[in-house]
Design a protein around this motif. Structure first.
Motif, PDB file in Angstrom:
ATOM      1  N   GLY A  54       0.810  -1.207   0.000  1.00 41.22           N
ATOM      2  CA  GLY A  54       0.000   0.000   0.000  1.00 41.22           C
ATOM      3  C   GLY A  54       0.845   1.259   0.000  1.00 41.22           C
ATOM      4  O   GLY A  54       0.322   2.362  -0.168  1.00 41.22           O
ATOM      5  N   THR A  55       2.175   1.085   0.192  1.00 43.92           N
ATOM      6  CA  THR A  55       3.099   2.216   0.113  1.00 43.92           C
ATOM      7  C   THR A  55       3.972   2.054  -1.130  1.00 43.92           C
ATOM      8  O   THR A  55       3.934   1.030  -1.806  1.00 43.92           O
ATOM      9  N   ASN A  56       4.789   3.056  -1.393  1.00 46.67           N
ATOM     10  CA  ASN A  56       5.627   3.044  -2.606  1.00 46.67           C
ATOM     11  C   ASN A  56       7.114   3.027  -2.296  1.00 46.67           C
ATOM     12  O   ASN A  56       7.923   3.531  -3.077  1.00 46.67           O
ATOM     13  N   SER A  57       7.482   2.475  -1.141  1.00 47.13           N
ATOM     14  CA  SER A  57       8.904   2.529  -0.769  1.00 47.13           C
ATOM     15  C   SER A  57       9.289   1.328   0.078  1.00 47.13           C
ATOM     16  O   SER A  57       8.442   0.532   0.501  1.00 47.13           O
ATOM     17  N   TRP A  58      10.594   1.201   0.299  1.00 45.16           N
ATOM     18  CA  TRP A  58      11.174   0.222   1.210  1.00 45.16           C
ATOM     19  C   TRP A  58      11.862   0.982   2.347  1.00 45.16           C
ATOM     20  O   TRP A  58      12.484   2.017   2.121  1.00 45.16           O
ATOM     21  N   THR A  59      11.749   0.473   3.557  1.00 44.58           N
ATOM     22  CA  THR A  59      12.508   1.034   4.666  1.00 44.58           C
ATOM     23  C   THR A  59      13.711   0.144   4.941  1.00 44.58           C
ATOM     24  O   THR A  59      13.720  -1.039   4.592  1.00 44.58           O
ATOM     25  N   THR A  60      14.740   0.698   5.557  1.00 49.68           N
ATOM     26  CA  THR A  60      15.992  -0.018   5.792  1.00 49.68           C
ATOM     27  C   THR A  60      16.238  -0.179   7.281  1.00 49.68           C
ATOM     28  O   THR A  60      16.099   0.761   8.052  1.00 49.68           O
ATOM     29  N   ILE A  61      16.607  -1.402   7.675  1.00 49.50           N
ATOM     30  CA  ILE A  61      16.889  -1.733   9.077  1.00 49.50           C
ATOM     31  C   ILE A  61      18.204  -2.496   9.121  1.00 49.50           C
ATOM     32  O   ILE A  61      18.474  -3.353   8.268  1.00 49.50           O
ATOM     33  N   GLN A  62      19.019  -2.217  10.118  1.00 48.66           N
ATOM     34  CA  GLN A  62      20.288  -2.923  10.261  1.00 48.66           C
ATOM     35  C   GLN A  62      20.040  -4.388  10.613  1.00 48.66           C
ATOM     36  O   GLN A  62      19.212  -4.701  11.456  1.00 48.66           O
ATOM     37  N   ASN A  63      20.761  -5.267   9.956  1.00 48.42           N
ATOM     38  CA  ASN A  63      20.623  -6.708  10.202  1.00 48.42           C
ATOM     39  C   ASN A  63      21.253  -7.128  11.522  1.00 48.42           C
ATOM     40  O   ASN A  63      22.265  -6.568  11.935  1.00 48.42           O
ATOM     41  N   PRO A  64      20.696  -8.171  12.167  1.00 43.74           N
ATOM     42  CA  PRO A  64      21.517  -8.923  13.103  1.00 43.74           C
ATOM     43  C   PRO A  64      22.486  -9.755  12.254  1.00 43.74           C
ATOM     44  O   PRO A  64      22.422  -9.712  11.021  1.00 43.74           O
ATOM     45  N   ILE A  65      23.356 -10.496  12.858  1.00 45.76           N
ATOM     46  CA  ILE A  65      24.310 -11.294  12.080  1.00 45.76           C
ATOM     47  C   ILE A  65      23.678 -12.636  11.745  1.00 45.76           C
ATOM     48  O   ILE A  65      23.534 -13.508  12.601  1.00 45.76           O
ATOM     49  N   PHE A  66      23.267 -12.801  10.488  1.00 44.97           N
ATOM     50  CA  PHE A  66      22.700 -14.067  10.042  1.00 44.97           C
ATOM     51  C   PHE A  66      23.832 -14.990   9.596  1.00 44.97           C
ATOM     52  O   PHE A  66      24.797 -14.565   8.987  1.00 44.97           O
ATOM     53  N   SER A  67      23.676 -16.265   9.883  1.00 47.20           N
ATOM     54  CA  SER A  67      24.669 -17.241   9.445  1.00 47.20           C
ATOM     55  C   SER A  67      24.185 -17.940   8.181  1.00 47.20           C
ATOM     56  O   SER A  67      22.994 -17.980   7.884  1.00 47.20           O
ATOM     57  N   GLU A  68      25.123 -18.511   7.437  1.00 52.31           N
ATOM     58  CA  GLU A  68      24.758 -19.242   6.228  1.00 52.31           C
ATOM     59  C   GLU A  68      24.025 -20.534   6.558  1.00 52.31           C
ATOM     60  O   GLU A  68      23.357 -21.114   5.702  1.00 52.31           O
ATOM     61  N   SER A  69      24.140 -20.993   7.798  1.00 54.45           N
ATOM     62  CA  SER A  69      23.529 -22.268   8.181  1.00 54.45           C
ATOM     63  C   SER A  69      22.070 -22.129   8.589  1.00 54.45           C
ATOM     64  O   SER A  69      21.394 -23.118   8.806  1.00 54.45           O
ATOM     65  N   GLY A  70      21.588 -20.893   8.723  1.00 52.80           N
ATOM     66  CA  GLY A  70      20.242 -20.693   9.242  1.00 52.80           C
ATOM     67  C   GLY A  70      19.154 -20.843   8.193  1.00 52.80           C
ATOM     68  O   GLY A  70      19.398 -21.098   7.019  1.00 52.80           O
TER      69      GLY A  70
END
Length: 271
Positions: free
Chosen positions: A103-119
């Motif tokens: 319903g909006t026309n944009s993306w918001t940005t949030i800092q990631n936690p540290i995701f692992s490749e195994s998750g």
């Protein structure tokens, strides 16, 4: 797209799947379902909502500019406070999460936690949060659940059941509107349910020694009031386990062509 009543599967495992006039394009992936809406992601990097019951679809999201290879984690869920549906994607190279509110026309940005490749890659939505199993960086065999609050748009960490750090073939699912964490030991799949915030209860043990493919892939889809569990696995595609009798059945969905399965509840919600 084809559908089949879950209730009919519990009553008659040879139920025929019904074809809907609503068509999902071959280049689309269903990445989540809630309130009768499906969230679709196409190869062009766009997202949209659809309601198979009403045959209505939403406008596409603003172009995300990232390919599937760039996206390490994703999820679709609902912000009950604002009555908004959201999709999020985690971009490892940028160490950030992008959130789009439909319903909006944009993306918001949030800092990631540290995701692992195994998750996990696909998040599990329940109780206003999106959840992934994730291996803690720099540790061996030490796992936790990364949880994203859909309304606050913040991350937190949820601990696994006591005395367990992930185990063998560990999986996170949603069962009975609760997070379900399960893994296999030498003879059983062990299912835990989080019925209250960070309070785990061991739900049941499902023996898998009769069917070796249970060791490879097992995802419970739903559970009936009398303890029957419907799950998807590699081969056969579906298994129906009766916890009271300890018996198995193997529903055959005649007319089923797509490999991905999602539970959705029919509704008149507008996408």
């Amino acid at each position: 797209m084809v559908t089949c009543s879950v209730l009919s599967l519990f009553k008659n495992p040879s139920t025929r799947a019904e074809t809907l006039s609503f068509r999902v394009e071959p280049n689309c992936q269903i990445i989540g379902s809630f309130n009768g809406l499906l969230c679709l992601y196409d190869y062009d990097g766009d997202f949209r909502l659809c309601n198979p019951s009403t045959r209505l679809t939403s406008k596409k999201s603003p172009h995300s500019f990232w390919s599937r290879q760039d996206i390490t984690h994703f999820g679709f869920g609902y912000d009950q406070v604002k009555d908004k549906y959201k999709v999020l994607i985690a971009i490892r190279a940028l160490n950030m999460t992008k959130v789009h509110t439909f319903g909006t026309n944009s993306w918001t940005t949030i800092q990631n936690p540290i995701f692992s490749e195994s998750g996990d890659k696909e998040g599990k939505f329940v109780g206003g949060t999106m959840n992934w199993l994730n291996k803690r960086t720099g540790s061996y065999g030490n796992w936790a659940i990364v949880s994203f609050h859909m309304e606050k748009e913040t991350y937190s960490e949820v601990l696994l059941p006591p005395k367990h750090d992930g185990g063998n073939k560990h999986v996170l699912d949603v069962l009975s509107n609760c997070l379900c964490f399960h893994y296999f030991d030498e003879s059983h799949w062990v299912l835990w349910l989080m019925e209250k915030q960070e309070s785990w209860t061991k739900l049941m043990l499902i023996p898998h020694n009769r069917i070796c493919n249970f060791r490879l892939f097992f995802h419970p889809l739903c559970i009936s009031g009398n303890g029957d569990v419907l799950a998807k696995c590699l081969d056969p595609q579906l298994v129906l386990y009766n916890a009271n009798k300890g018996t198995y059945n193997y529903p055959k969905l005649r007319g089923w062509f797509r490999p991905d399965m999602h539970i959705y509840h029919e509704s008149l919600v507008s996408p």
